[in-house]
Enzyme design. Structure first.
Site, PDB file in Angstrom:
ATOM      1  N   ASN A 135       0.940  -1.190  -0.179  1.00 36.61           N
ATOM      2  CA  ASN A 135       0.040  -0.078  -0.055  1.00 36.61           C
ATOM      3  C   ASN A 135       0.967   1.275  -0.074  1.00 36.61           C
ATOM      4  O   ASN A 135       1.840   1.300   0.671  1.00 36.61           O
ATOM      5  CB  ASN A 135      -1.253   0.085   1.324  1.00 36.61           C
ATOM      6  CG  ASN A 135      -0.404  -0.351   2.602  1.00 36.61           C
ATOM      7  OD1 ASN A 135       0.639  -0.633   2.645  1.00 36.61           O
ATOM      8  ND2 ASN A 135      -1.192   0.333   3.496  1.00 36.61           N
ATOM      9  N   CYS A 177      -4.133   0.715  -2.592  1.00 36.03           N
ATOM     10  CA  CYS A 177      -3.896  -0.542  -2.012  1.00 36.03           C
ATOM     11  C   CYS A 177      -2.844  -1.474  -2.582  1.00 36.03           C
ATOM     12  O   CYS A 177      -2.401  -1.321  -3.703  1.00 36.03           O
ATOM     13  CB  CYS A 177      -5.326  -1.328  -2.074  1.00 36.03           C
ATOM     14  SG  CYS A 177      -6.554  -0.584  -1.275  1.00 36.03           S
ATOM     15  N   GLU A 194      -2.744  -4.623  -3.385  1.00 40.08           N
ATOM     16  CA  GLU A 194      -3.496  -5.444  -4.369  1.00 40.08           C
ATOM     17  C   GLU A 194      -3.343  -4.806  -5.838  1.00 40.08           C
ATOM     18  O   GLU A 194      -3.015  -5.434  -6.863  1.00 40.08           O
ATOM     19  CB  GLU A 194      -4.758  -5.927  -3.994  1.00 40.08           C
ATOM     20  CG  GLU A 194      -4.964  -6.733  -2.874  1.00 40.08           C
ATOM     21  CD  GLU A 194      -5.104  -5.997  -1.596  1.00 40.08           C
ATOM     22  OE1 GLU A 194      -4.496  -4.828  -1.702  1.00 40.08           O
ATOM     23  OE2 GLU A 194      -6.186  -6.571  -0.680  1.00 40.08           O
ATOM     24  N   CYS A 223      -9.980  -5.371   0.117  1.00 42.12           N
ATOM     25  CA  CYS A 223     -11.080  -4.440   0.184  1.00 42.12           C
ATOM     26  C   CYS A 223     -11.975  -4.587  -1.382  1.00 42.12           C
ATOM     27  O   CYS A 223     -11.516  -5.324  -2.113  1.00 42.12           O
ATOM     28  CB  CYS A 223     -10.703  -3.093   0.203  1.00 42.12           C
ATOM     29  SG  CYS A 223     -10.158  -2.197  -1.477  1.00 42.12           S
ATOM     30  N   CYS A 268     -10.666  -3.707  -4.461  1.00 42.67           N
ATOM     31  CA  CYS A 268      -9.349  -4.492  -5.032  1.00 42.67           C
ATOM     32  C   CYS A 268      -9.976  -5.635  -5.609  1.00 42.67           C
ATOM     33  O   CYS A 268      -9.571  -6.312  -6.394  1.00 42.67           O
ATOM     34  CB  CYS A 268      -8.264  -4.593  -3.891  1.00 42.67           C
ATOM     35  SG  CYS A 268      -7.335  -3.349  -3.499  1.00 42.67           S
TER      36      CYS A 268
HETATM   37  N1  THU Z   1      -5.216  -1.538   2.349  1.00 44.75           N
HETATM   38  C1  THU Z   1      -4.610  -2.287   1.157  1.00 44.75           C
HETATM   39  O1  THU Z   1      -3.710  -2.004   0.731  1.00 44.75           O
HETATM   40  N2  THU Z   1      -5.459  -3.249   0.684  1.00 44.75           N
HETATM   41  C2  THU Z   1      -6.741  -3.643   1.031  1.00 44.75           C
HETATM   42  O2  THU Z   1      -7.600  -4.445   0.582  1.00 44.75           O
HETATM   43  C3  THU Z   1      -7.494  -2.869   2.126  1.00 44.75           C
HETATM   44  C4  THU Z   1      -6.701  -1.692   2.751  1.00 44.75           C
HETATM   45  C5  THU Z   1      -4.633  -0.531   2.688  1.00 44.75           C
HETATM   46  C6  THU Z   1      -4.889   1.062   2.377  1.00 44.75           C
HETATM   47  C7  THU Z   1      -4.626   1.759   3.392  1.00 44.75           C
HETATM   48  O3  THU Z   1      -3.337   2.152   3.160  1.00 44.75           O
HETATM   49  C8  THU Z   1      -4.459   0.735   4.606  1.00 44.75           C
HETATM   50  O4  THU Z   1      -4.450  -0.368   4.228  1.00 44.75           O
HETATM   51  C9  THU Z   1      -5.612   0.961   5.762  1.00 44.75           C
HETATM   52  O5  THU Z   1      -6.729   0.966   5.080  1.00 44.75           O
END
Ligand code: THU
Length: 136
Positions: free
Chosen positions: A44, A55, A57, A93, A96
């Site tokens: 991220n 994110c 992913e 999320c 993603c």
């Molecule tokens: N995040 C991800 O990298 N992938 C996800 O599927 C969910 C959330 C990151 C985004 C943000 O930088 C941190 O997690 C907190 O939400």
């Protein structure tokens, strides 16, 4: 030799070390296994404007597509507060999941910390644009 679940999770953990998460302090790493055995990773990358945060992913998907890979057989995602070792699943999320659907199939394996699932289980009944192939 095809890499296994643990190697893919390890690749995600390695990428997670580069997470840029000064706002949430939650570090995420992702790794994609392409059909031809290549591995692409992402972490991220947050932004001071918050909404521009990307994110892990989606970072991995962008890397893979830029390298010419559009089909994946497995995805690994790991996440936890910065400085902690992931001990629980970090579910991708919704955004993603939707982006992964573009380049995966419902039976694409999704490896999380302590849990194995599939993309079809995480995002069933996806939007299908009539007349558009699932992935060219
Ligand atoms: N995040 C991800 O990298 N992938 C996800 O599927 C969910 C959330 C990151 C985004 C943000 O930088 C941190 O997690 C907190 O939400």
């Amino acid at each position: 030799m095809m890499i296994d679940k643990h190697a893919l999770l390890d690749a995600a953990l390695t990428a997670r070390q580069n997470a840029y998460a000064p706002y949430s302090r939650f570090a995420v790493g992702a790794a994609l296994l392409s059909e031809d055995g290549r591995v692409f990773t992402g972490c991220n990358v947050e932004n001071r404007s918050y909404s521009l945060t990307c994110c892990a992913e989606r970072g991995a998907v962008m890397q893979a597509v830029a390298a010419g890979c559009r089909r994946f057989t497995a995805v690994a995602v790991v996440g936890a507060p910065q400085g902690e070792i992931p001990t629980a699943p970090c579910y991708p999320c919704g955004a993603c999941r939707e982006v992964l659907v573009e380049f995966c199939t419902p039976d694409t394996a999704v490896y999380l910390t302590g849990e194995d699932t599939t993309l079809g289980e995480l995002l069933p009944k996806t939007f299908i644009l009539e007349g558009t192939p699932v992935c060219e």
